[in-house]
Design a protein around this motif. Structure first.
Motif, PDB file in Angstrom:
ATOM      1  N   MET A 142       0.868  -1.179   0.000  1.00 31.61           N
ATOM      2  CA  MET A 142       0.000   0.000   0.000  1.00 31.61           C
ATOM      3  C   MET A 142       0.899   1.221   0.000  1.00 31.61           C
ATOM      4  O   MET A 142       1.925   1.244   0.683  1.00 31.61           O
ATOM      5  N   VAL A 143       0.514   2.238  -0.770  1.00 31.68           N
ATOM      6  CA  VAL A 143       1.301   3.462  -0.874  1.00 31.68           C
ATOM      7  C   VAL A 143       0.373   4.640  -0.591  1.00 31.68           C
ATOM      8  O   VAL A 143      -0.734   4.724  -1.138  1.00 31.68           O
ATOM      9  N   SER A 148      10.598   5.093  -2.062  1.00 32.39           N
ATOM     10  CA  SER A 148      10.686   3.658  -2.323  1.00 32.39           C
ATOM     11  C   SER A 148       9.362   2.988  -1.992  1.00 32.39           C
ATOM     12  O   SER A 148       8.752   3.267  -0.955  1.00 32.39           O
ATOM     13  N   VAL A 149       8.902   2.158  -2.884  1.00 35.04           N
ATOM     14  CA  VAL A 149       7.642   1.439  -2.685  1.00 35.04           C
ATOM     15  C   VAL A 149       7.910  -0.007  -2.278  1.00 35.04           C
ATOM     16  O   VAL A 149       7.306  -0.529  -1.352  1.00 35.04           O
TER      17      VAL A 149
END
Length: 105
Positions: A70-71, A80-81
């Motif tokens: 989740m972002v 950074s994801v």
């Protein structure tokens, strides 16, 4: 061993398939015996057969690589994801991995 030798010509051939990921080097001892009528004499030598790699393994993603995250909508550009890791059982450039992103929306 996955090799045999022609007893009269001395030619070593494969007699089954090779898999570098299982065995990459074979150390063979070859003997030659003469047909002496009074006494047979024998000589020997060592032969090393190195199995070269072919690109026969696909990259595999490590189990610890989580496939989704989740972002936050207000994430900054460049945040950074997710970092994925993968490995490939091949040797040299055949085992080098490059990641790319395909649009799947």
């Amino acid at each position: 061993l996955p090799f045999d030798i022609d007893p009269s010509a001395g030619v070593i051939r494969t007699d089954s398939s090779l898999d570098r990921e299982r065995t990459d080097i074979y150390q063979l001892t070859i003997t030659a015996t003469d047909d002496g009528s009074v006494m047979q004499l024998t000589g020997s030598t060592s032969v090393v057969v190195e199995v070269l790699d072919r690109n026969d393994n696909s990259p595999q993603f490590d189990a610890s690589s989580t496939p989704s995250r989740m972002v936050r909508e207000d994430s900054a550009v460049g945040d950074s994801v997710l970092q994925l890791t993968a490995h490939d059982g091949d040797d040299g450039t055949n085992g080098e991995i490059v990641f790319s992103l395909l649009d799947a929306t």
